[in-house]
Design an enzyme around this catalytic site. Structure first.
Site, PDB file in Angstrom:
ATOM      1  N   LYS A  75       0.820  -1.209   0.000  1.00 35.05           N
ATOM      2  CA  LYS A  75       0.000   0.000   0.000  1.00 35.05           C
ATOM      3  C   LYS A  75       0.859   1.267   0.000  1.00 35.05           C
ATOM      4  CE  LYS A  75      -2.292   0.359   3.570  1.00 35.05           C
ATOM      5  NZ  LYS A  75      -3.007  -0.218   4.693  1.00 35.05           N
ATOM      6  N   THR A  77       3.889   1.490  -1.114  1.00 32.27           N
ATOM      7  CA  THR A  77       4.545   1.543  -2.424  1.00 32.27           C
ATOM      8  C   THR A  77       3.609   2.170  -3.458  1.00 32.27           C
ATOM      9  OG1 THR A  77       5.783  -0.441  -1.811  1.00 32.27           O
ATOM     10  CG2 THR A  77       5.708   0.107  -4.157  1.00 32.27           C
ATOM     11  N   ARG A  98       2.676   7.940   7.099  1.00 35.28           N
ATOM     12  CA  ARG A  98       3.092   7.711   8.483  1.00 35.28           C
ATOM     13  C   ARG A  98       4.604   7.519   8.574  1.00 35.28           C
ATOM     14  NH1 ARG A  98      -0.449   2.602   9.332  1.00 35.28           N
ATOM     15  NH2 ARG A  98      -0.206   2.676   7.077  1.00 35.28           N
ATOM     16  N   LYS A 109      10.339  -6.172   9.691  1.00 37.00           N
ATOM     17  CA  LYS A 109      10.167  -5.409   8.462  1.00 37.00           C
ATOM     18  C   LYS A 109      11.456  -4.941   7.822  1.00 37.00           C
ATOM     19  CE  LYS A 109       5.733  -3.236   8.258  1.00 37.00           C
ATOM     20  NZ  LYS A 109       4.965  -1.985   8.373  1.00 37.00           N
ATOM     21  N   ALA A 277      -3.088   1.019  13.775  1.00 37.21           N
ATOM     22  CA  ALA A 277      -4.361   0.997  13.050  1.00 37.21           C
ATOM     23  C   ALA A 277      -5.392   0.110  13.749  1.00 37.21           C
ATOM     24  CB  ALA A 277      -4.132   0.526  11.619  1.00 37.21           C
ATOM     25  N   PHE A 305      -3.867  -0.897   7.452  1.00 37.95           N
ATOM     26  CA  PHE A 305      -4.632  -2.138   7.280  1.00 37.95           C
ATOM     27  C   PHE A 305      -5.601  -2.042   6.087  1.00 37.95           C
ATOM     28  CE2 PHE A 305      -4.140  -3.135  12.108  1.00 37.95           C
ATOM     29  CZ  PHE A 305      -2.857  -3.616  11.885  1.00 37.95           C
ATOM     30  N   PHE A 385       2.957  -7.800  -9.047  1.00 39.16           N
ATOM     31  CA  PHE A 385       4.169  -8.441  -8.537  1.00 39.16           C
ATOM     32  C   PHE A 385       4.818  -9.198  -9.695  1.00 39.16           C
ATOM     33  CE2 PHE A 385       4.252  -8.271  -3.801  1.00 39.16           C
ATOM     34  CZ  PHE A 385       3.200  -7.396  -3.656  1.00 39.16           C
ATOM     35  N   TRP A 413       6.432  -0.643  -8.242  1.00 39.48           N
ATOM     36  CA  TRP A 413       7.573  -1.204  -7.512  1.00 39.48           C
ATOM     37  C   TRP A 413       8.736  -1.399  -8.480  1.00 39.48           C
ATOM     38  CZ3 TRP A 413      10.230  -5.950  -7.807  1.00 39.48           C
ATOM     39  CH2 TRP A 413      11.114  -6.210  -6.742  1.00 39.48           C
TER      40      TRP A 413
END
Lengths: 561, 561
Positions: A75, A77, A98, A109, A277, A305, A385, A413
């Site tokens: 999201k 990205t 954020r 992560k 979230a 989310f 992807f 991406w």
């Protein structure tokens, strides 16, 4: 598609980028130099009071997603790539995001600043301490708890019951050992023993307050209203009762200024705040979004989310705290997530499976319907992807057309929005912004909290009804008695399912949502409804990302991703 | 003397100051612009690698003090005022100071950036989050403990004994409730229960390591060497065993760059790091002091507590870690402290009492003698207070002359060093710098730790001998067996007395110092000798300074002092 993106880590891509001085980014965005406080060459804090208003304010594009899966939907990205593509199309665009939390960066992560060729930079700074905002929030939170325990130790004039303190300490770290602790041991001069625990900083009510406050005065007022616990005779104790809202606000006076950075393509991005979230509302500070509207014609922002959680809260909580209601919504979907919602296990998501894809659209369809309940028609962004086939992507775009929903593939991406990866999506979003929006909240404020929860649960989640535990029913009474029934609700629910059972993927029906407890957040100004277990302090995995991190003698970092 | 100084708070004086842009300060100091990372207009981090070396290196003036009293000796104020006075006299001067710790600022102190007309500014920034160095150190410390507890939780491959973990969590806060805690409660998925506690950040070994490291590579190596606890079979466990020194160094990569600010008179000041002066060595980072020597002809720096603690550690620990040995020493004395050491109670220090003054000189005399043991002859700085009479100050200067010691009154609080308040002192210091220095350490490294402690205790404290507890004797054997006997010692002792009894003021004799335990700091590279109780996590007072702090809607702070 750039083959390099497959082979190159996010950190390497970001470090190879030629960044513009942040003063140039600010100048191009119309932010006057006197409003800038530089943090090195590529980061700056902006004082919104020194940015002149324009006659028009930017339109808001909210990026949200279908129900997330462990595969990851990208999201952030898409948010970055869309912002770049809109800028490339000639629109004066500002991105609002954020800030990453250091705990998850060191844990699973490794980073949270977009990915591939759609990133905000300098990524290593943003992912580590950045401009210190989260440290300031941690400090304000723990100053409050230290002052609270000191009040009790020094005679407890307010009569605070140490067993009924609800405000916990925080740390920006994944540290499961601190979830349940006993403090104040060691004898009479070491404090008063009591049960306590640490949450991660992003779960602090101060983080939520920070992100909902419109300015320093509003921040102080919200901080003053925070409930920290209860007296022996069950009266709530607030920060105002302790008389420390001035010190807490002082500790946050610089942190509340939004941070300006840039994308790899040079689009301005305000990266500021980052509440959870689940037990909070999950989007960047309204000060940043309002500032973005002041300087940009289009603001692209993101909610945490899936749309059932992040977007609903954006519409019903954030858009009430400030003038940031969305003019358009982008709903991120992926082939992999659709397959998973269609019943395919995680390790077989790379194999084509049109039956599963079709079954999985049930999840997407419900999210599309939900967005319509707020008077908005989403644009579906199919975030591609390298494992997706062209046939799958085409099939999904076709499906959207059949549903009468705008949609476009986003290849941001592998092929950033500053190149051509976001062109199709940007075009659809620009079309959507031309249509008249009819935004409205899901529920009015003047119905009881119980009814608000029921409305969310039925209209958004698709549940038959909501069931309240006995403690939750007692809380509902207290909320009514305390005069808090007009607050909006903030649902804490698993992000993986519309229901409160993480295993019910797709678009489940015939279920009841169980509210086990309610938490009144009098500073943030919402009532958290807890469904199922909510983790407010994550743990580290067996092989934390930190184990791979390093820095060379010349300061070059490695191991961030 | 400016009458205003009596009436005006430090914060008000500092806010009225017209600061120069930090780029101007840097330029005047010969720091190239590419070495600067701006933090707003008046703060910058400096990358020492980008500052060219000169053919000469600046001389170091170490400011230390007689045994402190609760009345306060104003050592930082004299350091700043002397720096300003030397600059006024035409010397290319750079000041190097510790960063304030937020805990004491919110607790008793309200600030720690000098006072009156001798301050470093912007004081509200330096006293609050500054450039985030302490937050980075806190984070590195707590990342280590989270990774350590996670290692145990995830299977404990190294066989770490949870009862023998010596490395504690930290917070930059005065929070007595966190001194003794039990963590990991709540059942099998919440970690492994064990006894733990938080120290204040300045007591972290990472802070000591940070301040003794010469560069990023040295920092990583020192971090790797830190001992965090012991295995079930009593082998030490280091950060290197956990494999996380890379991540910890990464978290500190920006923090290690010294911070440039200015005094009210516009003299450059490097404010960087701040280890405790009891369980650590109590002075700013050697990276900052070395950088100051690179750019300045004279560096004025400061060591914590009295000369028996701070100066001794500067000579025997800091001056061994880096090329920062002092060329001159300034010993701060006050009329009030001398009276207190001469037997006057705290509430009667404003009354003239020549008998007590004379009796109190015993303390000063021993400090003067001690400085001579390092081959240096101090300049006594009589830091004048508004309650002192001219007769008292003259008497003390006369006494110094009689002892054959250089001395000058310093009126730098009321009448800054940029005006005339430090002229006399600066002249004496310039004279002292002309004399050849014969600096040497107190003890060689190749004698046992026990002998080093005995040397400090006899030659500096004036004790008859040292007595080791049984645990301390066991530790001495472990240190010898582990090959650590060549480390210097770091004494943790009350600052109020030469002895380990805070009530023995003046220059006590006929006493024994009791070492109750030793702590091996393998990262910092010293052995801490604990005498008496050492507080590593302060508490808040009944009326914390935080209660008076506030910030107006426009961001103007109040309540810092």
């Amino acid at each position: 598609m750039r083959a390099a993106a497959d082979m190159t880590s996010d950190l390497e891509i970001s470090r190879r980028a030629v960044m513009k001085p942040i003063t140039d980014i600010a100048r191009a965005a119309g932010i006057p130099e006197e409003a800038l406080e530089l943090y090195g060459r590529y980061k700056a804090k902006i004082d919104p009071a020194l940015v002149p208003a324009r006659s028009t304010r930017g339109k808001v594009v909210l990026v949200t997603a279908m129900s997330p899966t462990p595969a990851g939907e990208g999201k952030s990205t898409v948010t970055v790539g869309l912002g770049d593509a809109l800028a490339k199309a000639g629109a004066n665009t500002v991105i609002a995001l954020r800030e990453p939390s250091l705990g998850p960066v060191l844990g699973m992560k490794g980073g949270a600043t977009g990915g591939g060729w759609s990133q905000v930079v300098p990524m290593e700074d943003i992912n580590l301490h950045f401009t210190g905002d989260f440290h300031a929030i941690t400090t304000a939170n723990n100053a409050l708890t230290a002052l609270l325990d000191n009040h009790i130790y020094q005679g407890n004039e307010l009569g605070i019951d140490p067993r009924r303190i609800t405000f916990r300490r925080v740390m920006d770290m994944n540290d499961r050992s601190l979830r349940d602790i006993v403090i104040g041991l060691g004898g009479p001069v070491q404090g008063v023993p009591r049960q306590d625990g640490f949450d991660i900083t992003v779960a602090s009510e101060i983080m939520a307050v920070f992100c909902l406050a419109r300015d320093l005065a509003d921040l102080k007022e919200r901080l003053a209203r925070i409930t920290v616990g209860y007296t022996y005779d069950r009266r709530p104790v607030t920060v105002r009762d302790l008389g420390v809202e001035g010190a807490l606000t002082l500790l946050l006076k610089d942190a509340v200024k939004p941070n300006l950075v840039q994308t790899l393509a040079g689009t301005p991005a305000l990266v500021h705040g980052g509440p959870f979230a689940n037990i909070a509302h999950g989007c960047n500070s309204v000060i940043a979004t309002e500032l973005a509207r002041t300087v940009g014609d289009i603001v692209v922002t993101e909610a945490g989310f899936g749309a059932d959680l992040g977007a609903e809260k954006y519409m019903d909580i954030t858009s009430r705290a400030a003038d940031v209601a969305p003019d358009a919504v982008v709903l991120v979907a992926t082939i992999r997530a659709l397959k998973m919602h269609g019943g395919v296990p995680k390790d077989r998501l790379s194999e084509p499976d049109f039956a599963a894809l079709e079954a999985g659209t049930a999840n997407l369809r419900r999210h599309i319907r939900n967005i319509a309940r707020f008077g908005l028609s989403p644009v579906v962004a199919v975030n591609t992807f390298t494992t997706d086939t062209q046939e799958e992507v085409d099939w999904l775009l076709q499906w959207c057309a059949g549903e009468g929903v705008a949609a476009a593939a986003a290849d941001v991406w592998a092929n950033g929005g500053g190149e051509s990866g976001g062109d199709a999506l940007a075009a659809k979003v620009l079309e959507a912004l031309e249509e008249p929006a009819d935004f409205h909240h899901l529920y009015p404020l003047d119905v009881p909290v119980e009814e608000k929860i029921r409305t969310v649960v039925r209209d958004i989640y698709g549940a038959d009804d909501v069931e309240f535990s006995l403690p939750a029913l007692r809380r509902l009474e207290e909320i009514k008695a305390g005069g808090w029934d007009s607050l909006p609700v903030c649902m804490a629910k698993t992000q993986y399912s519309f229901s409160d059972n993480a295993d019910l993927l797709g678009a489940p029906t015939g279920f009841t949502v169980h509210v086990r407890d309610l938490i009144l957040k009098t500073g943030a100004g919402f009532v958290v409804a807890l469904t199922g277990a909510v983790m407010t302090m994550p743990g580290l995995p067996k092989a934390p990302a930190a184990m791979r991190m390093d820095v060379a003698a010349d300061g070059t970092p490695s191991g961030l991703s």
